[in-house]
Scaffold this active site. Sequence first.
Site, mmCIF file in Angstrom:
data_model
loop_
_atom_site.group_PDB
_atom_site.id
_atom_site.type_symbol
_atom_site.label_atom_id
_atom_site.label_comp_id
_atom_site.label_asym_id
_atom_site.label_seq_id
_atom_site.Cartn_x
_atom_site.Cartn_y
_atom_site.Cartn_z
ATOM 1 N N LYS A 87 13.390 -4.886 -10.931
ATOM 2 C CA LYS A 87 12.868 -6.240 -10.737
ATOM 3 C C LYS A 87 11.362 -6.290 -11.001
ATOM 4 O O LYS A 87 10.596 -5.498 -10.437
ATOM 5 C CB LYS A 87 13.153 -6.722 -9.317
ATOM 6 C CG LYS A 87 14.632 -6.713 -8.944
ATOM 7 C CD LYS A 87 15.462 -7.593 -9.869
ATOM 8 C CE LYS A 87 15.186 -9.068 -9.661
ATOM 9 N NZ LYS A 87 16.067 -9.927 -10.507
ATOM 10 N N ASP B 18 -7.496 10.303 0.471
ATOM 11 C CA ASP B 18 -7.417 10.232 -0.987
ATOM 12 C C ASP B 18 -8.521 11.040 -1.655
ATOM 13 O O ASP B 18 -8.352 11.538 -2.772
ATOM 14 C CB ASP B 18 -7.484 8.783 -1.470
ATOM 15 C CG ASP B 18 -6.129 8.087 -1.408
ATOM 16 O OD1 ASP B 18 -5.130 8.736 -1.745
ATOM 17 O OD2 ASP B 18 -6.068 6.916 -1.015
ATOM 18 N N ARG C 241 -16.407 19.424 18.089
ATOM 19 C CA ARG C 241 -17.441 19.244 19.122
ATOM 20 C C ARG C 241 -17.464 20.409 20.115
ATOM 21 O O ARG C 241 -18.424 20.570 20.859
ATOM 22 C CB ARG C 241 -17.185 17.962 19.928
ATOM 23 C CG ARG C 241 -17.353 16.672 19.177
ATOM 24 C CD ARG C 241 -17.257 15.472 20.120
ATOM 25 N NE ARG C 241 -17.094 14.242 19.377
ATOM 26 C CZ ARG C 241 -18.092 13.555 18.827
ATOM 27 N NH1 ARG C 241 -19.333 13.999 18.950
ATOM 28 N NH2 ARG C 241 -17.867 12.450 18.151
ATOM 29 N N GLU D 112 -9.978 -8.272 3.111
ATOM 30 C CA GLU D 112 -11.047 -7.268 3.209
ATOM 31 C C GLU D 112 -11.541 -6.818 1.839
ATOM 32 O O GLU D 112 -12.675 -6.378 1.696
ATOM 33 C CB GLU D 112 -10.554 -6.037 3.982
ATOM 34 C CG GLU D 112 -10.242 -6.287 5.442
ATOM 35 C CD GLU D 112 -8.782 -6.653 5.661
ATOM 36 O OE1 GLU D 112 -8.102 -6.987 4.660
ATOM 37 O OE2 GLU D 112 -8.333 -6.608 6.816
ATOM 38 N N PRO E 59 7.816 -8.850 -8.295
ATOM 39 C CA PRO E 59 6.678 -8.422 -7.480
ATOM 40 C C PRO E 59 5.445 -8.084 -8.331
ATOM 41 O O PRO E 59 4.316 -8.408 -7.962
ATOM 42 C CB PRO E 59 7.206 -7.188 -6.748
ATOM 43 C CG PRO E 59 8.680 -7.410 -6.677
ATOM 44 C CD PRO E 59 9.036 -8.071 -7.979
ATOM 45 N N GLY F 276 -6.907 18.967 15.915
ATOM 46 C CA GLY F 276 -6.539 17.745 16.619
ATOM 47 C C GLY F 276 -7.528 17.485 17.732
ATOM 48 O O GLY F 276 -8.425 18.299 17.997
ATOM 49 N N GLY G 29 -3.639 6.340 -5.870
ATOM 50 C CA GLY G 29 -4.628 7.407 -5.853
ATOM 51 C C GLY G 29 -4.172 8.625 -6.635
ATOM 52 O O GLY G 29 -4.955 9.231 -7.374
ATOM 53 N N SER H 21 0.839 -1.190 0.000
ATOM 54 C CA SER H 21 0.000 0.000 0.000
ATOM 55 C C SER H 21 0.877 1.244 0.000
ATOM 56 O O SER H 21 2.085 1.173 0.222
ATOM 57 C CB SER H 21 -0.915 -0.004 1.229
ATOM 58 O OG SER H 21 -0.146 -0.021 2.416
ATOM 59 N N HIS I 59 -12.220 24.528 8.952
ATOM 60 C CA HIS I 59 -11.008 24.023 8.301
ATOM 61 C C HIS I 59 -10.937 24.551 6.867
ATOM 62 O O HIS I 59 -11.372 23.878 5.928
ATOM 63 C CB HIS I 59 -11.026 22.492 8.268
ATOM 64 C CG HIS I 59 -10.848 21.837 9.592
ATOM 65 N ND1 HIS I 59 -9.621 21.450 10.071
ATOM 66 C CD2 HIS I 59 -11.763 21.498 10.542
ATOM 67 C CE1 HIS I 59 -9.775 20.888 11.256
ATOM 68 N NE2 HIS I 59 -11.058 20.912 11.572
ATOM 69 N N CYS J 151 -9.121 25.340 13.730
ATOM 70 C CA CYS J 151 -9.966 24.504 14.591
ATOM 71 C C CYS J 151 -9.401 24.477 16.013
ATOM 72 O O CYS J 151 -9.553 25.444 16.744
ATOM 73 C CB CYS J 151 -10.113 23.109 14.002
ATOM 74 S SG CYS J 151 -11.509 22.181 14.721
ATOM 75 N N GLU K 139 -8.546 24.591 4.918
ATOM 76 C CA GLU K 139 -7.663 23.766 4.077
ATOM 77 C C GLU K 139 -8.434 22.759 3.241
ATOM 78 O O GLU K 139 -7.936 22.287 2.214
ATOM 79 C CB GLU K 139 -6.626 23.042 4.947
ATOM 80 C CG GLU K 139 -7.171 21.976 5.882
ATOM 81 C CD GLU K 139 -7.528 22.490 7.266
ATOM 82 O OE1 GLU K 139 -7.545 21.689 8.221
ATOM 83 O OE2 GLU K 139 -7.801 23.708 7.389
#
Length: 546
Positions: free
Chosen positions: A196, A82, A470, A159, A199, A362, A29, A24, A513, A389, A515
């Site tokens: 290589k 993503d 919150r 999964e 894989p 955060g 993406g 991963s 936010h 925030c 951003e």
Amino acid sequence: MPTETEYDPSLGNKFVFVTGGVMSGLGKGITAASTGRLLDNAGFDVTAVKIDPYLNVDAGTMNPFQHGEVYVLKDGAEVDLDLGNYERFLDIDMTADHNVTTGKVYRNVIEKERAGDYLGKTVQIIPHVTDDIKRRIREAAAGHDVCIVEVGGTVGDIEGMAFLEALRQFSQEEDDEDVVFAHVTLVPYSKNGEQKTKPTQHSVKELRSIGLQPDIVVGRCEDPLEEKTREKIALFCDVPTDAVFSNPDVEDIYHVPLMVEEEGLDEYVMSQLALDDRALPPAERDQSWRELVTRDTEGEVHVALVGKYGLEDAYISIHESLKHAGLEARVDVDTTWVHAEELADGHEGELHDADGIVVPGGFGARGTEGKIEAARYARENDVPFLGLCLGFQMAVVEFARNVLGLEGAHSTEMDPETSHPVIDLLPEQYETEDMGGTMRLGAHQTEIVPGTLAHDLYDATSCTERHRHRYEVNPEYFEGFEDTDLVFSGKAGHRMEILELEAHPFFFGTQFHPEFRSRPGRASPPFVGFVEAMLELTGQDREVRA
């Protein structure tokens, strides 16, 4: 930025399914989003779907240190980072429907079973779960020329099996649907410097064992794939040599569309989807992305990002927003992560070389004293400051403690017994029990006070930005901030949304936010103002905004 494209129903339904192998985090993406950017440039209306095979219903309760940033969409959906890349590359606003998780699918199927919708049938992975997956993809794609579907994780993950089976079925079902499978794999180097392919071979073998044959193989490697490497991949993976593409490392992710275009991946995808005859001629395609990301820069500003998650992906939208503002100003923005816990222990020196300080959002008490120290340092030393925030909230706490003299002032999130709860739980949160999807989320409008810095930045008396919190400024303490240099210049009813400090070069905080809405070529106003302030203070002042 790119001109708006319109959906053409005569094209039929086109899908690009992107899978990954070997490991991963390869960048499938970004590869997918870059291809979508080029299809948009060629005149097609493009959307995207991100499949996340985890059992979580959404990303809202995930730890950013483990999974990266939790990105928030306009409708309040908390999703994988993503989707932020897709919004930035395609310049679109996505919704919860564009993020499919195992949790969403299974919850829906089980709720339907409990309601008796399956009329006594045995409910199984095939067809009930796979049918729900296919339905979600088709609904998200409706009204668009091309839908790019990225399957998270790697081939072989238990999964993801139901999703890959759904895609296998999908490709066989509708006559008016054209489907291309692109598989992104790792091509590492051996000790002797050889690229290589083993894989990749094993990854494609695993994919084929599920019943999927890739139409395209994209090799992620430090350098472009050598011709002999491409030929070997083509031979062992049963694809034409011209269907094997390189996606080598680049200095900036915004250069990936240029690399994809150079490789011809977009043209090959269009030919496979029978779109090449309908695409704009190369000379007429939108070039604004290339012009933006290749423009020359002059000078550099240094930003201290004061956070507690030692992972760049935890703050990816902030990094990108600073980059967007830098692109507009034609200046490089160098961002250094500063550990908030170390600041709390007196390591203030890490801020001395910074031209500006950003304190991001955060949750939880860890690192908050350091964020408060960062706000104090910026306020007292006239260093440009942007609090987002939690950063906004800690700026309020710092001012309450050190200017208003409210000893021990804090947020009840961090200190439920604080004597001065200047930040407190939103009233509608008192009865909340579930943690997932229950915050104040998504796009909300803020009214801006005329004549303020916020009014100057947004050039409007209101703005709509995305929220995820919150807690908020406690209304019981509003009066204490009156007649001080701290001005709440943005409000939503009784909620304080924007703060700024008068007689300071740039001290700006937002409960929302910004951003999450920043784009290349359409940078977020608070970030633009922040970069402008740093340029002015470092003697690099230039006109940024139109």
